[in-house]
Design an enzyme around this catalytic site. Structure first.
Site, short mmCIF file in Angstrom:
data_model
loop_
_atom_site.label_atom_id
_atom_site.label_comp_id
_atom_site.label_asym_id
_atom_site.label_seq_id
_atom_site.Cartn_x
_atom_site.Cartn_y
_atom_site.Cartn_z
N TYR A 199 20.70 -2.79 -5.92
CA TYR A 199 19.95 -3.69 -5.05
C TYR A 199 20.43 -5.11 -5.31
CZ TYR A 199 16.58 0.13 -4.21
OH TYR A 199 15.98 1.31 -3.87
N LEU A 246 5.56 2.88 5.32
CA LEU A 246 5.34 2.11 6.54
C LEU A 246 6.61 2.08 7.40
CD1 LEU A 246 3.21 -0.89 5.18
CD2 LEU A 246 2.43 1.21 6.30
N ARG A 300 9.57 1.03 6.83
CA ARG A 300 10.23 -0.27 6.76
C ARG A 300 9.58 -1.31 7.68
NH1 ARG A 300 13.38 3.96 6.07
NH2 ARG A 300 14.76 3.98 4.26
N GLY A 301 8.26 -1.21 7.77
CA GLY A 301 7.49 -2.17 8.56
C GLY A 301 7.23 -1.74 9.98
N SER A 355 3.66 -0.71 10.38
CA SER A 355 2.75 -1.56 9.61
C SER A 355 1.64 -2.15 10.48
CB SER A 355 3.52 -2.71 8.96
OG SER A 355 4.04 -3.59 9.95
#
Length: 331
Positions: free
Chosen positions: A56, A206, A208-209, A212
């Site tokens: 990352y 979620l 990746r949103g 959401s």
């Protein structure tokens, strides 16, 4: 903070974990100070499970976590690290390396960046097609015996690989995407995990949103944002997926909770052996996610949620075709 155990062989962790990837990479611009503040707010709220990967932002995420953990007793947190993904200087993906020597070398670098003398859960990010899983898990097992690792985990692998890995060393958990619109784990993988007493750390709860409740068709994405190239966020797919979100919103509002809280609570309700990971990058997002822990969904609530977002209703795959092709969990 509620707690759950990662399988019969794993550690006891907070019932909600924090996925830290987005604080360093892949979701557009980052804010270092807000990321550290969010990490510390999570710790203050009782979140103990922090998930990262050595790739990352090429170690940046581990260094960020190390900074946030200064002054925090080491046994107050559990750090989960993925390794094996190979990347070039331009950020391009080069494949995977899970040979025993590579396992131990990657671990040495992670220990240094994190400023710790052990990793709680160490796992290959993906199955290396050129290395038998027995060799990879055997190398991690050596590190368990040496005290550098506490538990062995897996990520995005299928039933056969899970069985072969568990025959070498007890596996604490499988990290895999699991959400209302990503339910592939339910068919063949989850039954094997439960047969073997292996837990689940569910990422992408979620999507990746996308689910959401805050994403819209007009939400801007930087070119470096992973989602700009994700099938579920493209063209007609995003419109179809957001229609599912609006149906979910009706159910959530009827319960007096947010869409995100409904989606997270649904994953948590699928079993006490499942720990949702949320990728909150800001304190406001974290506070909303933590609110899901106060949500108890009845059978009627669960049925209403699944009517709103039926299994298999999502448009588009969770990764691009080239990435799906390397997922052992999808075979």
């Amino acid at each position: 903070m509620q707690q759950r155990r990662l399988g019969t062989a794993g550690p006891t962790v907070s019932a909600l974990g924090l996925g830290c990837m987005g604080m360093s990479a892949l979701y557009g611009p980052t804010d270092r100070s807000e990321s550290i503040a969010t990490l510390r707010a999570a710790l203050d709220a009782g979140v103990t499970l922090l998930d990262t990967g050595d790739f990352y932002a090429m170690g940046h995420n581990e260094l960020l976590i190390a900074e946030a953990l200064k002054g925090v007793p080491r046994d107050a947190v559990q750090i989960s690290v993925k390794f094996g993904a190979q990347r070039g200087p331009a950020g391009d993906w080069l494949g995977y390396d899970a040979r025993p020597a590579a396992v131990k070398t990657a671990l040495a670098y992670s220990l240094q960046r994190l400023g710790t003398d052990y990793i709680d859960v160490y796992r290959p990010a993906r199955l290396d097609p050129n290395v038998p899983i027995e060799e990879t898990v055997g190398a991690i097992a050596d590190m368990v015996k040496a005290g550098w690792v506490r538990h062995v985990g897996l990520s995005e692998v299928g039933p056969e690989t899970i069985r072969r890995a568990a025959a070498v060393h007890p596996i604490s958990d499988l990290q895999i995407e699991y959400s209302l619109i990503s339910r592939g784990v339910e068919e063949a993988i989850l039954p094997v995990l439960r047969e073997l007493g292996i837990g689940v750390t569910a990422y992408g709860v979620l999507s990746r949103g996308l689910i959401s409740g805050h994403w819209t068709a007009q939400t801007a994405m930087a070119s470096a944002d992973f989602r700009a190239h994700s099938p579920r966020f493209q063209g007609d797919n995003v419109a179809r997926n957001l229609a599912l979100v609006e149906a979910l919103r009706q159910v959530a509002e009827g319960r007096g909770i947010t869409v995100a809280q409904a989606a997270i609570a649904w994953v948590a309700a699928q079993g006490s052996d499942i720990v949702p990971l949320v990728g909150s990058r800001r304190r406001g997002q974290l506070a909303e996610a933590l609110g899901s822990l106060d949500v108890s969904l009845s059978a009627d609530d669960l049925a209403a949620i699944e009517r709103a977002v039926p299994k298999g209703a999502a448009a588009g795959s969770r990764y691009a075709e080239s990435q799906m092709a390397v997922l052992d969990s999808e075979r």
